[in-house]
Design an enzyme around this catalytic site. Structure first.
Site, mmCIF file in Angstrom:
data_model
loop_
_atom_site.group_PDB
_atom_site.id
_atom_site.type_symbol
_atom_site.label_atom_id
_atom_site.label_comp_id
_atom_site.label_asym_id
_atom_site.label_seq_id
_atom_site.Cartn_x
_atom_site.Cartn_y
_atom_site.Cartn_z
ATOM 1 N N LYS A 148 0.858 -1.183 0.000
ATOM 2 C CA LYS A 148 0.000 0.000 0.000
ATOM 3 C C LYS A 148 0.899 1.239 0.000
ATOM 4 O O LYS A 148 1.673 1.455 0.920
ATOM 5 C CB LYS A 148 -0.922 0.023 1.222
ATOM 6 C CG LYS A 148 -1.906 1.177 1.185
ATOM 7 C CD LYS A 148 -2.786 1.220 2.410
ATOM 8 C CE LYS A 148 -3.838 2.309 2.253
ATOM 9 N NZ LYS A 148 -3.252 3.647 1.968
ATOM 10 N N ASP B 30 1.702 5.335 0.044
ATOM 11 C CA ASP B 30 1.197 6.478 0.803
ATOM 12 C C ASP B 30 1.433 7.748 -0.006
ATOM 13 O O ASP B 30 2.481 8.382 0.095
ATOM 14 C CB ASP B 30 1.925 6.550 2.161
ATOM 15 C CG ASP B 30 1.245 7.515 3.120
ATOM 16 O OD1 ASP B 30 0.149 8.006 2.795
ATOM 17 O OD2 ASP B 30 1.818 7.777 4.193
ATOM 18 N N GLU C 133 3.053 1.234 5.120
ATOM 19 C CA GLU C 133 1.708 1.552 5.600
ATOM 20 C C GLU C 133 0.807 0.335 5.673
ATOM 21 O O GLU C 133 -0.085 0.259 6.517
ATOM 22 C CB GLU C 133 1.056 2.622 4.704
ATOM 23 C CG GLU C 133 -0.229 3.157 5.280
ATOM 24 C CD GLU C 133 -0.850 4.250 4.430
ATOM 25 O OE1 GLU C 133 -1.900 4.777 4.833
ATOM 26 O OE2 GLU C 133 -0.294 4.560 3.370
#
Length: 340
Positions: free
Chosen positions: A50, A52, A193
């Protein structure tokens, strides 16, 4: 000289396939990942890191490139490195779905570094070009064909083939073949993240449908800035931001954040808040504390990292990550029935 004559027009063979071409959509609402708290059981999923940053769609045509934010704003000039890399794909036409990021020395995406690279401060659009990279993770359109009705596993294969051999600021967000529980644990230990999962047989559907899911190492959401606590000890003149979230369509107070600010950014943030036209003694959210607060019109959106929610629905251990710009169309946190 013999006159030129056209050939005899014959009917199309009905057994011959008809080649249809789809016009490139002017804008596509992005598919969004649904937050879950433990990996799914069963099903066929593709897993990625993921990132950011800022969600972007990159529209590439023979004569132009457009970089659109989640809110539909054209930010082509703000990401010159991504735009330059996109032009190398022409004359191929395509729409790439991905995340613009700035990475730290360890190769991790850092939202605050991205904000700083854009010169962003609240609703003000920065003028400086950003060296951000794009991690592409989906292919929505390719050479006259709308790919949204093609299974994700096929879109993914075509994306990998399309990006193969290209260098520059557009990179492939690698798919990781690993158990999601172990993958999430590894991502958290690396300071990332979290991870994102995508159903392999799913079509591309806008919104938060559950075809895409995310698991986070730390919780992070967008909250409205509804005021600030004045401070004489801080050069910026405030000690904490007051935050609001949505509950049944109404703003409610969810606590304050007083950490995560760099001094220079805090000074700029105070200047931004002072320019907000509406400041009043009455709070824009239900509030019963006697603390001195300067209330402001809820127009700024702050990205806040936090560890959990308290029993009375306040943020636990919040930390300021940066302001999101309104063109990014960030979702303000919704309490989704946490409150009675």
């Amino acid at each position: 000289m013999t006159a030129l004559k056209s050939g005899r027009i014959t009917r199309r063979d009905p057994l011959q396939p008809r080649l249809l071409f789809d016009p490139m959509p002017g804008r596509i609402q992005p598919a969004l990942a649904l937050l879950i708290h433990k990996p799914p059981v069963g099903g066929s999923w593709g897993w990625e890191i993921k990132w950011d940053g800022y969600r972007l769609h990159v529209h590439i045509e023979a004569n132009r490139v457009r970089i659109l934010t989640r809110g539909g704003f054209d930010w082509t000039n703000r990401f010159p490195a991504i735009a330059e890399a996109a032009r190398t794909f022409a004359p191929t036409s395509m729409i790439l779905d991905g995340e613009a990021v700035v990475v730290d020395e360890e190769g991790r995406s850092d939202f605050s570094l991205l904000q700083k690279s854009l010169g962003a401060s609240g609703r003000k659009i920065g003028n400086q070009p950003s060296p951000a990279l794009l991690y592409a993770f989906d292919l929505l359109y390719l050479d006259g064909h709308d790919m949204r009705h093609v299974e994700y596993r096929t879109r993914r294969h075509l994306l990998e083939e399309t990006l193969r051999g290209h260098e520059g600021a557009i990179l492939l967000s690698e798919e990781l073949d690993a158990d999601p529980t172990h993958l999430l644990d590894h991502a958290c230990r690396m300071g990332l993240e979290g991870i994102v999962g995508k159903r392999q047989d799913s079509f591309y559907r806008s919104g938060r449908t559950g075809d895409w899911i995310k698991l986070k190492c730390t919780q992070s959401d967008a909250f409205m800035v509804v005021g600030y606590e004045p401070s004489t000890a801080s050069r910026a003149g405030f000690g904490a931001l007051m935050l609001g979230a949505l509950s049944d369509g109404e703003l409610v107070y969810v606590g304050s954040v007083g950490t995560g600010f760099k001094e220079r950014d805090a000074v700029q943030l105070r200047k931004t808040m002072d320019k907000i036209p509406w400041r009043h003694k009455q709070p824009p959210v239900p509030y019963s504390s006697k603390r001195k607060v300067v209330w402001v019109q809820p127009t700024l959106i702050a990205e806040i990292e936090y560890s959990a929610w308290t029993a009375d629905e306040k943020l636990r251990h919040p930390s300021f990550k940066g302001l999101r710009e309104f063109q990014d169309n960030a979702d303000v946190c919704r309490l989704r029935g946490r409150r009675a």
